[in-house]
Design an enzyme around this catalytic site. Structure first.
Site, PDB file in Angstrom:
ATOM      1  N   CYS A 181       0.863  -1.184   0.000  1.00 54.54           N
ATOM      2  CA  CYS A 181       0.000   0.000   0.000  1.00 54.54           C
ATOM      3  C   CYS A 181       0.901   1.237   0.000  1.00 54.54           C
ATOM      4  CB  CYS A 181      -0.951  -0.028   1.194  1.00 54.54           C
ATOM      5  SG  CYS A 181      -0.117   0.038   2.797  1.00 54.54           S
ATOM      6  N   TYR A 182       0.487   2.297   0.641  1.00 56.42           N
ATOM      7  CA  TYR A 182       1.271   3.532   0.681  1.00 56.42           C
ATOM      8  C   TYR A 182       2.436   3.431   1.661  1.00 56.42           C
ATOM      9  CZ  TYR A 182      -2.949   5.314  -1.527  1.00 56.42           C
ATOM     10  OH  TYR A 182      -4.014   5.493  -2.363  1.00 56.42           O
TER      11      TYR A 182
END
EC number: 2.8.1.1
Length: 108
Positions: free
Chosen positions: A65-66
């Site tokens: 993800c981020y």
């Protein structure tokens, strides 16, 4: 594997290049298009069905993800869907980009 495992970007890179696991990126389409690991499958609600048809439950899956937070929920979800081995990548794409700046692709 009853619980997903957290791994570093270095471990993820090694697994990816050994063919030991597939990489999914769960970030939004704009972030993904601006930069992602070249081998990453862009996993969204819309592409989940295609992913599950393409990859058997015995395929090891690494979730990016981020920053390494949202990937934990997605990793747990994939386990609940039946995948045997699921990993959440600590630090997410931010860490990947920092450690492997040459291994980033652009576009959808």
């Amino acid at each position: 594997m009853e619980q997903f495992e957290c791994i570093t970007v270095e471990e993820a890179y090694q697994k990816l290049h050994q063919g030991a696991a597939v990489l999914v990126d769960i970030r939004d389409p704009q972030s993904y298009a601006m930069g992602h690991a070249p081998q990453a499958f862009h996993l969204t609600n819309d592409t989940l069905g295609a992913f599950m048809r393409e990859y058997d439950f015995d395929t090891a899956v690494m979730v990016m993800c981020y920053h390494g937070n949202s990937s934990k929920g997605a990793a747990q979800y994939l386990l609940q869907q039946g995948y045997d081995a699921v990993y959440s990548i600590d630090g997410g794409f931010e860490a990947w980009h920092r450690h492997f700046p040459a291994d980033v692709a652009n576009g959808a």
